[in-house]
Design an enzyme around this catalytic site. Structure first.
Site, PDB file in Angstrom:
ATOM      1  N   ASP A 279       0.862  -1.171   0.000  1.00  0.00           N
ATOM      2  CA  ASP A 279       0.000   0.000   0.000  1.00  0.00           C
ATOM      3  C   ASP A 279       0.907   1.231   0.000  1.00  0.00           C
ATOM      4  O   ASP A 279       2.127   1.132   0.196  1.00  0.00           O
ATOM      5  CB  ASP A 279      -0.998  -0.017   1.168  1.00  0.00           C
TER       6      ASP A 279
HETATM    7  C1  BGC Z   1      -4.885   3.321  -0.195  1.00  0.00           C
HETATM    8  C2  BGC Z   1      -5.055   2.287  -1.259  1.00  0.00           C
HETATM    9  C3  BGC Z   1      -4.886   2.904  -2.619  1.00  0.00           C
HETATM   10  C4  BGC Z   1      -3.537   3.563  -2.691  1.00  0.00           C
HETATM   11  C5  BGC Z   1      -3.262   4.206  -4.030  1.00  0.00           C
HETATM   12  C6  BGC Z   1      -3.606   4.113  -0.381  1.00  0.00           C
HETATM   13  O1  BGC Z   1      -3.559   5.195   0.467  1.00  0.00           O
HETATM   14  O2  BGC Z   1      -4.896   2.698   1.060  1.00  0.00           O
HETATM   15  O3  BGC Z   1      -6.312   1.675  -1.131  1.00  0.00           O
HETATM   16  O4  BGC Z   1      -5.029   1.938  -3.606  1.00  0.00           O
HETATM   17  O5  BGC Z   1      -3.478   4.571  -1.703  1.00  0.00           O
HETATM   18  O6  BGC Z   1      -4.044   5.299  -4.239  1.00  0.00           O
END
Ligand code: BGC
Length: 739
Positions: A279
């Site tokens: 993540d």
């Molecule tokens: C989120 C994810 C997301 C990623 C990219 C993160 O902060 O937890 O769900 O896919 O950002 O935007």
């Protein structure tokens, strides 16, 4: 016929095998040519120029790095014009390895669908597959190869803002939806209308303590396997190409560096062949967790555990080579991660044509496809939940002379789009249909619609009340649209207070005094608490955030062109103090039957029951359940029982009902929930029509994880319940599982 289908399937699987073999050979040949820097480059993902979806850690010269082959993937680059520009840079690199473009296409790309939690309320798996397919078609046409969706985190905590991204609290429903969404996004990898799915967030993110985002999770492995992992497995069974790990620590180990989750379960027991992306920044965040001392240790922990791609934390970029040199990370581990990523690039067809997803004519066509708009309207209508209609105020007559349409949400467009709507810079948002526009189009010139804002969503000012009351006094019916703003449920949007914000509920009270019929529309990304309204107002519609066609869909429901059929995928609490609250809980040794409180498992100041239960939602018609039959009352492990039930539409209009089958395992070697959803069917019945529907009880429906983490079914008695919600069981019977 059967024989030819079998032969065709055989041919397809032989073909897929042969294709995979050649891809593996190509990957092997390519990796042999790669330097360690280039390999690490493939594991490195940077954000592009669109709105960042997390904190940017370092901003290197991306253009130069792409040309050197030091970046394998980007996110937040939208549109063929921009993806082509970056891809052209990658084509100047030594080995010309194409970039992979990922994006959070969570509930639509240009056409937005209801937020996933709302869509889950439709209980319509085909509709959800279709919305994912359309989202994929638009995203792929706009240069995107990969969506960071579906989010399949089970959550029993509406304080957690990210409940809006998932399918709610139930594992069975969540697993079915996870499967449907992956099928919808991926269709057929390599097809120009498919994007890779990314199942997230692995794992147990939805159980963050206190509902506070990014917080720790501590739970038994049995709970993990029984409640939180099945939707991930279902998504994998649907062929999900990638997984994303989660921000939380699980039982003390951050998910990003969690070998048990990533190596043992996902890549081991489940034999996942795709790749895992971290993540946003989560590899580096293991330092803040206090799990590793610096970024170098973070990189070591993440690659060892099985995180293949580093999203925006730069830890692999700046530490992995050194770790390999020092023999702390075997090169085979890096190669495995690189191969997993390259394989997907080959499968997508990017090596054959890196600009395969960069056709501006196709982009224009798909982003303006009227079929998508039509589907968005239908799916939005299916997602609406009718909470109360006591005096049959709904559906409204199309012959009304004057309507007062009041509230801070009436003319809003952005709120309909919801959190995680894709922020398309070059496209103006006038295509999003406000509620005002939807109702105006519906009633045409026949009806005069009067507007007053009444108050702001969050504001404490009551200045607008007088105008609202004045407008209300001139109308036959009032529609009042209230709720929370689009950016109040979503990532980093945890809340301790779930009450309707501002003075909105006071506006409800003032308008109630007019004595006129009032329809309340509640727009929100999660279960809110609105007890006064729920207790005193006879007509309430939960409209969530429904996407770009929200206004039209709401008008369809208000005026009876669509008969509401949504059912809540999450329990609505009476008070934050009840959270976590969920329908499929255990019984305890002192259950509070009929809200009895004397030395019982109860709150002395609140009932145990929720405000609105899981599976609940009304229709403009009524359904009668009868004639429950079981094909037998005893079954062995390898047998099945057929359950049949008659459902009759006893009202005056056509309608859809979600018939829900629940089980209770009466005695288990570990305690079992008092009720658990195990099947459902959504059926359409004309006025007066009766249908007999059938369910099959098999061993899988009776199985659970015991403390040794074995999936078992145990002999004994099971209660079977068929209902219109988890709290509205219409028919019951029981059967026995025998040895
Ligand atoms: C989120 C994810 C997301 C990623 C990219 C993160 O902060 O937890 O769900 O896919 O950002 O935007």
């Amino acid at each position: 016929m059967k024989k030819s289908i079998t032969l065709a399937l055989l041919f397809l699987s032989v073909f897929a095998f042969a294709q995979q073999k050649t891809i593996d050979e190509k990957v092997e040949a390519l990796i042999k040519q790669m330097t360690i820097e280039e390999k690490i480059g493939q594991l490195n993902q940077y954000t592009g120029d669109n709105a960042a979806t997390g904190p940017i850690t370092i901003n290197p010269n991306k253009q130069a790095e792409i040309k050197k082959g030091l970046i394998g993937s980007m996110l937040n680059v939208l549109g063929t014009k921009y993806t082509r520009q970056y891809q052209e840079l990658a084509m100047q690199s030594r080995l010309k390895i194409p970039l992979l473009f990922g994006q959070d296409v969570v509930h639509g790309y240009k056409t937005t669908f209801p937020i996933p939690l709302a869509e889950a309320a439709s209980w319509d798996l085909e509709a959800m597959e279709l919305s994912a397919r359309i989202s994929a078609t638009e995203a792929a046409a706009s240069g995107i190869h990969w969506t960071f969706a579906p989010m399949v985190d089970i959550s029993r905590d509406p304080r957690w803002g990210r409940v809006m991204e998932g399918a709610g609290e139930d594992t069975y429903l969540g697993s079915k939806i996870a499967y449907a969404r992956v099928k919808g996004f991926q269709v057929n990898l390599g097809d120009v209308n498919s994007v890779m799915a990314c199942v997230k967030h692995f794992a147990a993110y939805g159980a963050a303590v206190g509902g506070r985002d990014y917080n720790s999770v501590d739970m038994s492995n049995r709970m993990l396997w029984e409640t939180y992992l099945p939707p991930f497995k279902a998504a994998l069974d649907a062929g999900a190409a990638t997984f994303m790990n989660s921000f939380n620590d699980l039982n003390g180990i951050p998910a990003t560096g969690n070998s048990y989750l990533l190596r043992d379960v996902l890549k081991g027991k489940w034999n996942f062949q795709g790749f895992v992306v971290s993540d946003w920044g989560s590899i580096g965040e293991m330092v803040s967790h206090g799990y590793v001392k610096d970024n170098k240790e973070a990189a070591l922990s993440a690659i060892t555990a099985g995180s293949d791609m580093d999203m925006e934390s730069n830890t692999y970029r700046y530490n992995l080579e050194k770790l390999v040199e020092e023999n702390k990370v075997p090169i085979a581990l890096v190669d495995d991660a690189v191969k997993r990523i390259l394989r997907k690039k080959f499968e997508l067809g990017l090596f054959d044509d890196p600009y395969k997803f960069c056709n501006p004519e196709r982009e224009q066509r798909e982003l303006n496809n009227p079929e998508h708009t039509k589907a968005a309207r239908e799916i939005a209508a299916k997602s609406i939940v009718l909470l109360k209609n006591e005096r049959d105020v709904l559906p409204l007559s199309k012959g009304l002379k004057t309507i007062a349409f009041i509230g801070p949400m009436v003319k809003s467009k952005r709120d309909n789009h919801g959190f995680w709507a894709v922020d398309l810079k070059d496209i103006d948002s006038s295509y999003i249909v406000s509620q005002w526009e939807g109702v105006e189009r519906k009633v045409g010139k026949r009806t005069k619609i009067l507007y007053a804002k009444g108050c702001g969503v969050e504001s404490k000012s009551k200045e607008g009340f007088a105008e609202a009351l004045n407008v209300a006094s001139q109308a036959e019916v009032i529609i009042l649209s209230i709720g929370e703003n689009w950016n109040k449920s979503g990532e980093a949007k945890s809340k301790s207070n779930l009450q309707l914000p501002g003075v909105q509920e006071e506006l409800v009270k003032e308008l109630q005094k007019t004595g006129k019929p009032i329809v309340i529309l509640i727009n929100a990304g999660r279960p809110l608490i609105f007890n006064w309204t729920a207790d005193n107002m006879p007509t309430i519609v939960y409209t969530w955030w429904l996407g770009s066609e929200a206004g039209n869909a709401i008008a369809d429901v208000l005026f009876g062109d669509y008969n509401p059929s949504g059912k809540l995928p999450m329990t609505f609490p009476r008070d934050e103090g009840q959270i976590p609250i969920y329908y499929n809980h255990f019984n305890t040794g002192r259950p509070s039957i009929n809200e009895d409180k004397i030395y019982k498992s109860a709150y002395i100041d609140l009932p145990n029951s929720p405000k609105f239960p899981f599976g609940y939602g009304l229709s403009y018609t009524t359904f009668e359940y009868s004639n429950l039959k079981l094909s037998k009352k005893e079954m062995k492990n390898n047998e099945t029982i057929t359950v049949s039930v008659n459902i009759k539409n006893t009202g005056s209009v056509k309608g859809e009902e979600v018939v829900q089958l629940y089980l209770r395992d009466k005695v288990g070697s570990v305690v079992r929930p008092i009720i658990e959803l195990k099947d459902f069917q959504k059926i359409t019945l004309n006025r007066g029509e009766t249908k007999t529907i059938e369910f099959t009880i098999d061993n899988q429906k009776l199985s659970f994880y015991n403390n040794a983490l074995e999936l078992v079914s145990e002999p004994g008695e099971f209660d079977l319940m068929i209902g219109s919600s988890s709290a509205d069981i219409r028919l019951r019977d029981s059967f026995e599982l025998v040895n």
